[in-house]
Design a protein around this motif. Structure first.
Motif: not given
Length: 350
Positions: A64-71, A92-95, A299-303, A101-109
């Motif tokens: 979840l939340g994987e992209s070209i930028f984030f793990v 609630s996520h940011g913009a 720092s609230m973004f995924a790695e 939502a899934q960009a915050l899986s690093w804290i939701a899991v």
């Protein structure tokens, strides 16, 4: 689920084992995930809501939340939910790049590992191909998304038998932090919102995008902006770098009756004014304020993936999405943030 990509089982097992090293489990090693569609009368469409929960066995491995930028973060799609009842955390996520939502899986899991059910709507128009400056700035619609999500969770056949209905909190990051405050009882001042982008003094990155999109906040219909979005079912709120923190009516902050935890990422004096939560904490009667001084808003973004900073620069993203405060890695900062969040919600809801 369109945004859930299936991984090879062996790879997911390896990544999951690595994740557990940093976030020890209490409720169990498995975290299940599902996406549910939640009707929204005000949006005129369904909300895509991601739900993470303690699972008692594996489902299909996903990232979840994987992209070209984030793990990404591993979980188990449709894993069977664990026995028992659990507190609910609405998220609630940011913009922008982390505007789903899934960009915050690093804290939701990790929260699900610690015995919480976590439900997060993707606020429409905040990210991706459908990103819209006009929709993003309709801040009053975000808490309505949270209330609709809570309504749906209380009625969902899969989850309602596993919820402790009197133990519900909200966690918000960045613009989601402002959403958390609104749910707690803060009201937007329509005049402050209308003038928010008159200059670049408050939020140059966001306001530059708003202007380039041809959006005039003064011309926007703000008749609903100052409404009361308080949801009395929510008993605790936590906001990390709430944004924009400077559009709320001060009197409404002083009337918030539930406990609120506020966190800023960065050194005092260097935190952008629109994110500063210390003054808000002084107004809310039962608020606690803390900082992580060697972190940054990003720092609230995924790695970040290797080379992500260079890709962001080449694509003229404009924000230093891979930069933290210096000294520690983002993973180390995440461990501290997760510990803070787990401790706060455990005290409030358990």
């Amino acid at each position: 689920m369109k945004e859930l990509t299936t991984m090879v089982i062996a790879l997911c097992t390896i990544v999951s084992s690595t994740l557990m090293t940093y976030y020890p489990a209490v409720a169990g090693d498995y975290v299940g995930v599902r996406e549910i569609a939640v009707p929204s009368r005000e949006r005129g469409r369904d909300l895509a809501v991601t739900v993470w929960y303690p699972a008692n066995a594996e489902g299909d491995p996903v990232t979840l939340g994987e992209s070209i930028f984030f793990v990404g973060t591993p979980a188990w799609l449709d894993g069977p939910i664990s026995d028992g009842r659990f507190p609910l955390i609405l998220l609630s996520h940011g913009a922008g790049l982390a505007g789903n939502a899934q960009a915050l899986s690093w804290i939701a899991v990790p929260l699900a590992q610690q015995g919480f059910i976590v439900a997060a709507p993707t606020h429409p128009g905040n990210s991706g191909a459908s990103r819209s400056a006009a929709e993003t700035m309709k801040l009053w619609l975000r808490p309505a998304d949270i209330t609709e999500t809570l309504n749906a969770m209380e009625d969902a056949p899969l989850f309602k038998e596993h919820l402790e209905f009197d133990k519900t909190g909200i966690l918000g990051l960045s613009m989601g932090g402002g959403t958390a405050l609104a749910i707690a009882g803060a009201r937007i001042d329509p005049e402050r919102l209308a003038s928010y982008c008159d200059t670049d003094a408050l939020n140059p990155s966001l306001c530059d995008w708003v202007r380039q999109s041809g959006v005039d906040l003064h011309a926007m219909d703000l008749r609903s902006a100052g409404r009361d979005n308080h949801d009395a079912r929510i008993g605790f709120a936590m906001a990390i770098d709430p944004a924009p923190a400077d559009v709320f009516e001060i009197d409404s902050l002083s009337r918030i009756s539930i406990p609120v935890a506020l966190v800023n990422l960065g050194q005092p004096g260097k935190i952008p004014p629109t994110l500063r939560a210390d003054e808000i904490a002084n107004v809310i009667p039962n608020a606690k304020y803390s900082t992580i001084e060697d972190a940054s808003h990003y720092s609230m973004f995924a790695e970040c993936r290797p080379g992500a900073a260079e890709i962001a620069e080449s694509e003229k993203i404009g924000d230093p999405i891979c930069s933290d405060g210096g000294g520690r890695s983002r993973r180390e900062i995440h461990v501290q943030l997760i510990d803070m969040v787990v401790a706060a919600f455990s005290r409030a809801l358990k």
